[in-house]
Design an enzyme around this catalytic site. Structure first.
Site, PDB file in Angstrom:
ATOM      1  N   PHE A  79       0.854  -1.186   0.000  1.00 22.24           N
ATOM      2  CA  PHE A  79       0.000   0.000   0.000  1.00 22.24           C
ATOM      3  C   PHE A  79       0.897   1.246   0.000  1.00 22.24           C
ATOM      4  O   PHE A  79       1.852   1.311   0.781  1.00 22.24           O
ATOM      5  CB  PHE A  79      -0.909  -0.031   1.234  1.00 22.24           C
ATOM      6  N   TYR A 125     -11.565   2.361   9.744  1.00 20.84           N
ATOM      7  CA  TYR A 125     -12.735   2.675   8.904  1.00 20.84           C
ATOM      8  C   TYR A 125     -13.060   1.597   7.874  1.00 20.84           C
ATOM      9  O   TYR A 125     -13.975   1.767   7.087  1.00 20.84           O
ATOM     10  CB  TYR A 125     -12.566   4.036   8.210  1.00 20.84           C
ATOM     11  N   LYS A 126     -12.303   0.496   7.861  1.00 18.20           N
ATOM     12  CA  LYS A 126     -12.616  -0.578   6.914  1.00 18.20           C
ATOM     13  C   LYS A 126     -13.526  -1.589   7.614  1.00 18.20           C
ATOM     14  O   LYS A 126     -14.667  -1.278   7.905  1.00 18.20           O
ATOM     15  CB  LYS A 126     -11.316  -1.176   6.379  1.00 18.20           C
ATOM     16  N   ARG A 142     -12.508  -4.611  -7.690  1.00 19.48           N
ATOM     17  CA  ARG A 142     -12.342  -5.241  -6.375  1.00 19.48           C
ATOM     18  C   ARG A 142     -13.677  -5.283  -5.638  1.00 19.48           C
ATOM     19  O   ARG A 142     -14.409  -4.296  -5.598  1.00 19.48           O
ATOM     20  CB  ARG A 142     -11.325  -4.389  -5.604  1.00 19.48           C
TER      21      ARG A 142
HETATM   22  C1  LIG Z   1      -6.399   1.639   4.171  1.00 17.01           C
HETATM   23  C2  LIG Z   1      -4.949   1.407   4.368  1.00 17.01           C
HETATM   24  C3  LIG Z   1      -4.148   2.392   4.951  1.00 17.01           C
HETATM   25  C4  LIG Z   1      -4.772   3.719   5.316  1.00 17.01           C
HETATM   26  O1  LIG Z   1      -3.909   4.602   5.897  1.00 17.01           O
HETATM   27  P1  LIG Z   1      -4.483   5.958   6.505  1.00 17.01           P
HETATM   28  O2  LIG Z   1      -3.283   6.633   6.996  1.00 17.01           O
HETATM   29  O3  LIG Z   1      -5.431   5.586   7.628  1.00 17.01           O
HETATM   30  O4  LIG Z   1      -5.172   6.700   5.420  1.00 17.01           O
HETATM   31  C5  LIG Z   1      -2.808   2.109   5.157  1.00 17.01           C
HETATM   32  N1  LIG Z   1      -2.282   0.913   4.796  1.00 17.01           N
HETATM   33  C6  LIG Z   1      -3.036  -0.047   4.222  1.00 17.01           C
HETATM   34  C7  LIG Z   1      -2.424  -1.349   3.851  1.00 17.01           C
HETATM   35  C8  LIG Z   1      -4.375   0.180   3.979  1.00 17.01           C
HETATM   36  O5  LIG Z   1      -5.112  -0.756   3.400  1.00 17.01           O
END
Ligand SMILES: *Cc1c(COP(=O)(O)O)cnc(C)c1O
Length: 401
Positions: free
Chosen positions: A123, A213-214, A360
């Protein structure tokens, strides 16, 4: 297919929990892996915090409503979902900021080593946080990670479930490999917590972060969480050494002295409204329990995968075929994935698109039904059949995809 789906819904032990979420009529929501749905309890709880705790009780609520204890309290409720002890988890900041803090902490705990090892295609924010740290970044393909561990590696930092493909790493094996090489491990559980089995302590993990938030349904931009194994608490150094992580914030001392344990990961004042919403989501997941969530996630995604193979064979599934080897999502490759996604959304089937060609679908087990899954496959089959997606209005990219 719809009849089979309805029969499966009738036998689904989690079916009753769908009603605990406020889902809009006519929408099939397969994007809970990006933004979880709204628990009904959240609206009332947030109003209560606004009206009574803030509006009426004002500053007294830091004590009387225990606002000050929210990060630790919510962290403790997340702990059983990820195989942690209650005092090893704290809810605070974003995933990004928590990554930055724990990368800094790991470098401090491994003096003489300065490499953070990860995988290309992790990510983006995870890699950006390494690039903005004093560490040197090293990237190795998924199957070459063990070979890339050496005496320079301070930290192996991986996302447990890949956000695009849903592939899952073997947490126990990679944690052991990193430890054998003298490195620490930081797991990003953003796509794992609340959806797949995670046992940080059984795997002997050192550090972890995860998203609110997921699958935890904490609301847009909800605070995230961080885990530090108890054995590292005394040595834990937070490079963002703010007053809320101080041993006695209200002593207003000039000298920083860290609080005990994970509380020292706090930096600034907790966002109380967002924390209240996060707590509602976490409470609901804790009430259901991780085992039923995992069982439903696997059965539901298997149902979808089989239906897609039958009705939409043009789409190539890029997620592992074996349910225990993937997260609660399925990803499909198509050269016009973006347009397909837009047409689906126009029909009320919300999945998402990930650059460059991935469609997805997330299966938040607490509220997605088998009927939802069947409707999504039917819609996609029709769209592919009549080339509906092949129109210019569906190819224009929005700011958030
Ligand atoms: C959703 C997600 C994030 C989100 O990071 P934020 O700083 O909360 O925006 C980070 N890493 C991964 C792997 C994610 O899926």
């Amino acid at each position: 297919m719809i009849d089979t789906a309805r029969a499966l819904d009738a036998g689904d032990p989690l079916a009753e929990f769908r009603g605990r979420f406020d889902l809009p009529e006519g929408v099939v929501y397969l994007d809970g892996n990006s933004l979880g749905a709204l628990p009904r309890a959240t609206r009332e709880r947030v109003s209560q915090v606004v009206d009574a705790e803030w509006g009426r009780d004002l500053i007294r609520s830091w004590n009387s409503a225990d606002w000050i204890g929210m990060p630790q309290r919510i962290g403790a409720k997340i702990a059983p979902l990820i195989g942690a002890q209650p005092h090893e988890v704290i809810a605070c900041d974003s995933v990004s900021v928590n990554l930055s803090k724990l990368i800094g902490a790991a470098l401090q705990m491994r003096p003489g080593r300065n490499v953070v090892l990860s995988e290309p295609g992790n990510f983006p924010t995870d890699l950006y946080m390494v690039q903005g740290s004093p560490a040197a970044q090293r990237l190795a393909a998924r199957d070459k990670i063990v070979d890339a561990l050496d005496d320079d590696v301070a930290l192996l930092m991986l996302t447990h479930v890949h956000y695009k493909t849903g592939e899952m790493f073997d947490m126990a094996a990679l944690t052991k490999a990193a430890h054998d090489a003298g490195a620490l491990v930081l797991w990003d559980l953003s796509h794992s917590g609340g959806a797949v089995p995670v046992d940080l302590n059984a795997c002997n993990a050192d550090l972890a972060v995860g998203c609110g938030y997921k699958y935890l349904n904490g609301g847009p931009g909800a605070p995230a969480y961080a885990f530090v194994a108890e054995r590292h608490h005394d040595a834990l150094h937070n490079p963002i050494s703010g007053w809320m992580g101080h041993a006695a914030p209200f002593a207003f001392s000039d000298e920083y002295e860290p609080a005990a344990g994970v509380s020292r990961l706090l930096a600034g004042t907790p966002p109380v409204l967002a924390m209240a919403a996060l707590e509602c989501g976490v409470d609901l997941m804790a009430e259901i329990g991780i085992e039923p969530l995992v069982a439903k996630s696997r059965a539901l995604s298997e149902f979808f995968r089989a239906a897609m193979a039958e009705h939409c064979p043009q789409l190539e599934c890029v997620s592992p075929a074996d349910a225990p080897m993937r997260g609660s999502q399925l990803s499909y490759r198509h050269k016009d994935a973006y347009a397909l996604c837009q047409v689906l959304i126009a029909r009320g089937v919300i999945g998402d698109f990930r650059d460059p060609d991935i469609l997805r679908f997330g299966f938040a087990p607490a509220y997605v039904s088998y009927e939802d899954a069947a409707k999504a496959v039917n819609a996609l089959a029709e769209i592919l059949e009549n080339d509906e997606w092949d129109a210019p209005q569906f190819k224009k990219r929005a700011a958030v995809t």
